[in-house]
Design an enzyme around this catalytic site. Structure first.
Site, PDB file in Angstrom:
ATOM      1  N   TYR A  53     -71.864  75.470  -3.096  1.00 13.67           N
ATOM      2  CA  TYR A  53     -70.969  74.299  -3.008  1.00 13.67           C
ATOM      3  C   TYR A  53     -71.477  73.308  -1.947  1.00 13.67           C
ATOM      4  O   TYR A  53     -71.554  72.101  -2.194  1.00 13.67           O
ATOM      5  CB  TYR A  53     -69.570  74.804  -2.668  1.00 13.67           C
ATOM      6  CG  TYR A  53     -68.486  73.769  -2.544  1.00 13.67           C
ATOM      7  CD1 TYR A  53     -67.882  73.225  -3.673  1.00 13.67           C
ATOM      8  CD2 TYR A  53     -68.023  73.356  -1.288  1.00 13.67           C
ATOM      9  CE1 TYR A  53     -66.856  72.297  -3.558  1.00 13.67           C
ATOM     10  CE2 TYR A  53     -66.996  72.432  -1.169  1.00 13.67           C
ATOM     11  CZ  TYR A  53     -66.414  71.907  -2.306  1.00 13.67           C
ATOM     12  OH  TYR A  53     -65.402  70.985  -2.181  1.00 13.67           O
ATOM     13  N   LYS A  57     -72.692  69.512  -2.484  1.00 15.23           N
ATOM     14  CA  LYS A  57     -72.036  68.399  -1.794  1.00 15.23           C
ATOM     15  C   LYS A  57     -73.038  67.602  -0.946  1.00 15.23           C
ATOM     16  O   LYS A  57     -72.887  66.384  -0.779  1.00 15.23           O
ATOM     17  CB  LYS A  57     -70.883  68.917  -0.927  1.00 15.23           C
ATOM     18  CG  LYS A  57     -69.711  69.490  -1.745  1.00 15.23           C
ATOM     19  CD  LYS A  57     -69.215  68.515  -2.792  1.00 15.23           C
ATOM     20  CE  LYS A  57     -67.842  68.849  -3.350  1.00 15.23           C
ATOM     21  NZ  LYS A  57     -67.469  67.965  -4.483  1.00 15.23           N
TER      22      LYS A  57
HETATM   23  N1  LIG Z   1     -58.838  69.756  -2.175  1.00 15.48           N
HETATM   24  C1  LIG Z   1     -59.564  69.631  -1.079  1.00 15.48           C
HETATM   25  O1  LIG Z   1     -59.066  69.811   0.054  1.00 15.48           O
HETATM   26  C2  LIG Z   1     -61.011  69.259  -1.174  1.00 15.48           C
HETATM   27  C3  LIG Z   1     -61.809  69.318  -0.007  1.00 15.48           C
HETATM   28  C4  LIG Z   1     -63.137  68.925  -0.073  1.00 15.48           C
HETATM   29  C5  LIG Z   1     -63.657  68.463  -1.291  1.00 15.48           C
HETATM   30  N2  LIG Z   1     -62.877  68.435  -2.410  1.00 15.48           N
HETATM   31  C6  LIG Z   1     -63.490  67.961  -3.650  1.00 15.48           C
HETATM   32  O2  LIG Z   1     -62.617  67.066  -4.307  1.00 15.48           O
HETATM   33  C7  LIG Z   1     -62.761  67.220  -5.722  1.00 15.48           C
HETATM   34  C8  LIG Z   1     -61.407  67.512  -6.359  1.00 15.48           C
HETATM   35  O3  LIG Z   1     -60.891  68.716  -5.841  1.00 15.48           O
HETATM   36  P1  LIG Z   1     -59.433  69.260  -6.193  1.00 15.48           P
HETATM   37  O4  LIG Z   1     -58.976  69.979  -4.995  1.00 15.48           O
HETATM   38  O5  LIG Z   1     -58.617  68.173  -6.784  1.00 15.48           O
HETATM   39  O6  LIG Z   1     -59.818  70.360  -7.311  1.00 15.48           O
HETATM   40  P2  LIG Z   1     -59.012  70.855  -8.598  1.00 15.48           P
HETATM   41  O7  LIG Z   1     -59.556  72.209  -8.908  1.00 15.48           O
HETATM   42  O8  LIG Z   1     -57.547  70.707  -8.389  1.00 15.48           O
HETATM   43  O9  LIG Z   1     -59.452  69.814  -9.734  1.00 15.48           O
HETATM   44  C9  LIG Z   1     -60.748  69.774 -10.249  1.00 15.48           C
HETATM   45  C10 LIG Z   1     -60.695  69.262 -11.682  1.00 15.48           C
HETATM   46  O10 LIG Z   1     -62.037  69.189 -12.181  1.00 15.48           O
HETATM   47  C11 LIG Z   1     -62.031  69.622 -13.547  1.00 15.48           C
HETATM   48  N3  LIG Z   1     -63.367  70.105 -13.926  1.00 15.48           N
HETATM   49  C12 LIG Z   1     -64.033  71.163 -13.405  1.00 15.48           C
HETATM   50  N4  LIG Z   1     -65.228  71.308 -14.014  1.00 15.48           N
HETATM   51  C13 LIG Z   1     -65.338  70.287 -14.919  1.00 15.48           C
HETATM   52  C14 LIG Z   1     -66.362  69.894 -15.829  1.00 15.48           C
HETATM   53  N5  LIG Z   1     -67.507  70.581 -15.942  1.00 15.48           N
HETATM   54  N6  LIG Z   1     -66.148  68.805 -16.596  1.00 15.48           N
HETATM   55  C15 LIG Z   1     -64.979  68.123 -16.511  1.00 15.48           C
HETATM   56  N7  LIG Z   1     -63.983  68.449 -15.658  1.00 15.48           N
HETATM   57  C16 LIG Z   1     -64.147  69.518 -14.874  1.00 15.48           C
HETATM   58  C17 LIG Z   1     -60.992  70.735 -13.565  1.00 15.48           C
HETATM   59  O11 LIG Z   1     -60.520  71.003 -14.887  1.00 15.48           O
HETATM   60  C18 LIG Z   1     -59.907  70.187 -12.631  1.00 15.48           C
HETATM   61  O12 LIG Z   1     -58.922  69.450 -13.324  1.00 15.48           O
HETATM   62  C19 LIG Z   1     -63.794  68.329  -5.930  1.00 15.48           C
HETATM   63  O13 LIG Z   1     -65.067  67.757  -6.115  1.00 15.48           O
HETATM   64  C20 LIG Z   1     -63.748  69.082  -4.639  1.00 15.48           C
HETATM   65  O14 LIG Z   1     -64.954  69.761  -4.382  1.00 15.48           O
HETATM   66  C21 LIG Z   1     -61.582  68.828  -2.383  1.00 15.48           C
END
Ligand SMILES: NC(=O)c1ccc[n+]([C@@H]2O[C@H](COP(=O)([O-])OP(=O)(O)OC[C@H]3O[C@@H](n4cnc5c(N)ncnc54)[C@H](O)[C@@H]3O)[C@@H](O)[C@H]2O)c1
Length: 303
Positions: free
Chosen positions: A165, A169
Site C-alpha cells: 500500500y 501511495k
Molecule cells: N479512510 C482513510 O482514513 C484513508 C486514509 C488514507 C488514504 N485513504 C485513501 O482514500 C481512498 C478512499 O478510501 P476509503 O476509506 O473511502 O475506502 P473504501 O474502502 O471505503 O472505498 C473504496 C472504494 O473503492 C472501490 N474499489 C476498490 N477497488 C476498485 C477497483 N479495482 N475498481 C473500481 N472501484 C474499486 C470499492 O468498491 C470502494 O467503494 C483510498 O485510495 C484510500 O487508500 C483513505
C-alpha cells in the site's frame, strides 16, 4: 443558485463508497455531471457488486443532480478507458478525474505474498494511471484543460505492515507530480490528497488516530481543486482531515558533499556522518508510541 462546478464533467473512481461517495455527492451538489465508477468490492478487493455505484447515482438523482454509473475495474486499461469514454459519449468532455478507488491487503514484508502485493499496486497505482492516461488524452485537446486528483496517504512516507500500500501511495505521488509537469502546458492540473476519514478502511488501522474526521470533510477540498478557482494549483500534496488542510513539502536535496576524485568507501566513512549525515525518519522515531497505542486499542476492544 450557481454551483461551484457548474458545467463540469467529473469522474470519481471508488465513488460508490467511503470518501469517493462523499466526493461524488458533493461534486454533483455543486453542479457537476458525475461518473460514479466503482466495482463495489470488499476491502480486500473481492466480491464485486455493481449496485454500489448505482446506489450513489440514485442518491445524486434524488437530490436533483445528474450522474451515471460505471461498474468497471480501474486496474484494467479497458476499465479506465470505459470510464472516460462514458463521460465523453454522454456529455462531450471530461473536466475532472478523482481517483479514490482502493483496497488493502496488510502483511509484514517478510510474510507478504505476490497475491497481496500485485492487486494492491494494480488497484491504487495502475488504477490512477488508467483513468489519468485516458482523461489526459482528452483534456489536452479540449478548451479549459482539466484537473486530475489522486488519492495518496500519509503512508506514502512509510508504513510498518503495508509495504504494498505504501509503495502504491508513493507511486501515486510520483505519478501526480509527473502529470503536473507533463501536462502543465496543456492547462491540466494534477494534485494529490492524503485523507484521513472514518470509513471501513480506516477502521482497519490498529490504533486510534489522533486526527480523525468524516468523508464529508474531504469533499470540499476536492471540489475546490476541481474548480476554475484552483487552476493555479498543481503538483501539490494536501493532507485533509476533519477541520485541517495541510500542504506537504516538495522533496529536494538538503546537503551535499563532493569528492576530490571518485569516492572511496573509506573517504565516505570519514566524511559522511559529519557533513551530509542523515535526515531522521519520523516513523522510526514514533514506532514505540504506535506500538503502545495499538496495544491500548486492542485492550480496549477485548475488555
Ligand atoms: N479512510 C482513510 O482514513 C484513508 C486514509 C488514507 C488514504 N485513504 C485513501 O482514500 C481512498 C478512499 O478510501 P476509503 O476509506 O473511502 O475506502 P473504501 O474502502 O471505503 O472505498 C473504496 C472504494 O473503492 C472501490 N474499489 C476498490 N477497488 C476498485 C477497483 N479495482 N475498481 C473500481 N472501484 C474499486 C470499492 O468498491 C470502494 O467503494 C483510498 O485510495 C484510500 O487508500 C483513505
Amino acid at each position: 443558485m450557481a454551483g461551484y462546478l457548474d458545467g463540469k464533467v467529473v469522474a470519481v473512481t471508488g465513488g460508490g463508497g467511503g470518501i469517493g461517495r462523499a466526493v461524488a455527492l458533493a461534486a454533483a451538489a455543486e453542479g457537476a455531471k458525475v461518473i460514479v465508477a466503482d466495482i463495489g468490492v470488499d476491502m480486500a478487493g473481492g466480491d464485486p457488486k455493481s449496485e454500489v455505484a448505482e446506489a450513489v447515482v440514485t442518491e445524486i438523482a434524488a437530490a436533483g443532480g445528474e450522474a451515471v454509473s460505471v461498474a468497471d475495474d480501474v486496474s484494467t486499461m479497458a476499465g479506465g478507458e470505459h470510464i472516460i469514454a462514458t463521460a465523453v459519449e454522454k456529455w462531450g468532455r471530461i473536466d475532472g478525474v478523482v481517483a479514490v478507488a482502493g483496497i488493502l491487503r496488510e502483511r509484514m514484508l517478510f510474510n507478504m505474498s505476490e497475491d497481496e502485493w500485485d492487486p494492491v499496486i494494480a488497484t491504487h497505482l495502475k488504477g490512477h494511471f488508467t483513468v489519468f492516461r485516458a482523461a489526459a488524452a482528452v483534456m489536452r485537446k479540449q478548451e479549459g484543460g482539466g484537473a486530475l486528483i489522486g488519492f495518496t496517504s500519509g503512508a506514502f512516507s512509510g508504513s510498518v505492515a503495508q509495504a504494498n500500500y505504501a509503495s502504491a501511495k508513493g507511486g501515486i505521488v510520483s505519478l501526480v507530480r509527473s502529470a503536473a509537469a507533463g501536462l502543465y502546458r496543456y492547462g491540466v492540473t494534477a494534485n494529490a490528497i492524503a485523507p484521513v476519514a472514518r470509513t471501513r478502511m480506516s477502521e482497519n488501522v490498529p490504533m486510534e488516530l489522533a486526527e480523525m474526521g468524516d468523508p464529508e470533510d474531504i469533499a470540499p477540498m476536492v471540489v475546490y481543486l476541481l474548480s476554475d478557482k484552483a487552476r493555479h494549483i498543481t503538483g501539490q500534496i494536501y493532507t485533509v482531515v476533519g477541520k485541517k488542510i495541510a500542504v506537504w513539502n516538495q522533496p529536494r536535496e538538503v546537503r551535499a558533499m563532493y569528492a576530490a576524485d571518485r569516492w572511496t568507501p573509506e573517504e565516505i566513512e570519514a566524511r559522511l556522518d559529519s557533513t551530509v549525515g542523515v535526515e531522521r525518519m519520523d516513523l522510526i522515531d514514533k514506532l514505540e508510541e504506535y506500538r503502545q497505542a495499538a496495544a491500548a486499542k486492542e485492550q480496549g476492544q477485548s475488555s
